[in-house]
Design an enzyme around this catalytic site. Structure first.
Site, short mmCIF file in Angstrom:
data_model
loop_
_atom_site.label_atom_id
_atom_site.label_comp_id
_atom_site.label_asym_id
_atom_site.label_seq_id
_atom_site.Cartn_x
_atom_site.Cartn_y
_atom_site.Cartn_z
N MET A 54 34.95 -0.51 61.18
CA MET A 54 33.68 -0.58 60.26
C MET A 54 32.55 -0.75 61.02
SD MET A 54 34.60 -0.13 56.12
CE MET A 54 34.72 -1.93 55.63
N HIS A 102 38.42 -6.94 66.34
CA HIS A 102 38.25 -5.95 66.81
C HIS A 102 38.37 -5.74 68.16
CE1 HIS A 102 35.52 -5.95 63.59
NE2 HIS A 102 36.12 -4.64 63.17
N ASP A 138 44.41 -6.63 58.10
CA ASP A 138 44.60 -6.37 57.30
C ASP A 138 45.67 -6.37 56.56
OD1 ASP A 138 41.86 -5.97 56.06
OD2 ASP A 138 41.47 -6.03 58.15
N SER A 171 36.40 -12.17 60.49
CA SER A 171 35.74 -10.75 59.54
C SER A 171 34.46 -10.48 59.55
CB SER A 171 36.57 -11.03 58.20
OG SER A 171 35.51 -10.37 57.20
P1 AMP Z 1 37.39 -2.77 59.72
O1 AMP Z 1 35.75 -3.05 60.78
O2 AMP Z 1 37.24 -4.35 59.43
O3 AMP Z 1 37.53 -2.41 58.95
O4 AMP Z 1 38.91 -3.87 60.74
C1 AMP Z 1 39.18 -2.70 61.73
C2 AMP Z 1 40.25 -2.89 61.81
O5 AMP Z 1 40.20 -4.10 62.90
C3 AMP Z 1 41.09 -3.16 61.18
O6 AMP Z 1 42.49 -2.62 61.49
C4 AMP Z 1 41.47 -5.19 60.72
O7 AMP Z 1 42.40 -4.77 60.18
C5 AMP Z 1 41.31 -4.45 62.34
N1 AMP Z 1 40.68 -6.21 62.28
C6 AMP Z 1 39.96 -6.97 61.92
N2 AMP Z 1 39.44 -7.81 61.80
C7 AMP Z 1 40.61 -7.91 61.95
C8 AMP Z 1 40.92 -9.72 62.71
N3 AMP Z 1 40.74 -11.16 62.70
N4 AMP Z 1 42.31 -9.77 64.00
C9 AMP Z 1 42.62 -8.73 63.85
N5 AMP Z 1 42.43 -7.72 63.48
C10 AMP Z 1 41.78 -7.61 62.83
#
Ligand code: AMP
Length: 287
Positions: free
Chosen positions: A27, A34, A147, A182
């Site tokens: 996102m 990421h 997640d 995050s």
């Molecule tokens: P998001 O943009 O929050 O939807 O995350 C996109 C992807 O990045 C998802 O698969 C999340 O689980 C992964 N992600 C987010 N934060 C982390 C983190 N701290 N460590 C590893 N993967 C992450």
């Protein structure tokens, strides 16, 4: 790296002859968490596609869709440096064109934890991920352990629908003080940011206790998480869970052969954060 918007543009860029295509759905507001997924995809795939789409369908009416951080130029720079080939930043109508009427709903593993607190969230996630898979047709798709329930739900969808994609789950990337990275950490005030590492400390305390008594009761571990989080007055725990890592059913007793997923959600002011640590099967140890 190419930046594309529409499904048609993306289809044109799907490399001819690329034997492995890696997709990293995000996102945006990208951070090292990421980028760790992108680097893993880069190491394992011929072509790496990263999607950046703040998916309205996975936000509840009271949630932070409008406020969610967005920085496409910054994301593009980071992704180019991390070796992505294609940044796909669709508009809402590229994902949900007029007449869109299909929803992908995974039952059971969405009834608990985040699914119980965020009705409709996972239906939003699985629907958009199904569209992303359909458009990009990846060989492998990369998700973060951060997640944890999302990875269980997506694996369920992929298995149940026999989708031809390999789901790869990558470890949680943390700040030096243990706070899981995050995009929502940007919302924290300096005081909340200082308090936030208690979440990881609480999870580690539970994992350590599980290591000391690998077939013990699970409830004392939940209590330990609650007690540890309660030492920070700025942090309001939503839930503490010790669950089977596959079914996400709350455990009464630890099973050393299966391990456990120790997870929590908490509010710091207006910001809701989640985190988890796995008790690995065999001798208890966390990551
Ligand atoms: P998001 O943009 O929050 O939807 O995350 C996109 C992807 O990045 C998802 O698969 C999340 O689980 C992964 N992600 C987010 N934060 C982390 C983190 N701290 N460590 C590893 N993967 C992450």
């Amino acid at each position: 790296m190419e930046l594309v918007r529409t499904r048609a543009e993306l289809a044109g860029l799907r490399a001819v002859g690329a034997t492995t295509v890696g997709l990293v759905p995000t996102m945006g507001a990208l951070h090292e968490g990421h980028l760790s997924l992108v680097r893993r995809a880069r190491a394992e795939c011929d072509q790496v596609i990263v999607s950046v789409f703040v998916n309205p369908a996975q936000f509840g009416p009271e949630e932070d869709f409008a406020a969610y951080p967005r920085d496409l130029p910054g994301d593009a720079e980071l992704l180019a440096a991390a070796g992505a080939d294609v940044l796909w930043a669709p508009t809402e109508s590229d994902i949900y064109p007029p007449g869109f009427a299909t929803h992908v709903v995974v039952d059971t593993v969405t009834d608990v934890l985040e699914g119980a607190r965020r009705p409709g969230h996972f239906a939003g996630v699985t629907t958009v991920v199904a569209v992303l898979f359909g458009v990009t047709r990846p060989t492998r798709a990369y998700f973060g352990q951060k997640d944890a329930q999302q990875t269980v739900v997506i694996r369920r969808m992929v298995d149940d629908l026999a989708l031809p994609v390999q789901v790869v789950v990558c470890p949680t990337v943390r700040e030096a003080d243990g706070l899981a990275m995050s995009s929502r950490n940007a919302y924290l005030t300096p005081e909340e940011r200082a308090a936030a590492p208690v979440l990881h400390r609480a999870l580690l305390a539970a994992v350590q206790a599980a290591g000391a008594d690998p077939a013990g009761d699970a409830e004392p571990l939940r209590q330990l998480v609650r007690r540890t989080v309660a030492t920070e007055p700025l942090v309001e725990l939503d839930y503490a869970s010790v669950a089977d890592p596959g079914s996400l059913v709350e455990l009464t007793t630890l099973d050393p052969a299966r391990g456990a997923l120790v997870s929590l959600a908490a509010r710091l002011g207006h910001t809701r954060l989640i985190d988890n640590v796995l008790v690995e099967p065999g001798p208890g140890s966390g990551r």
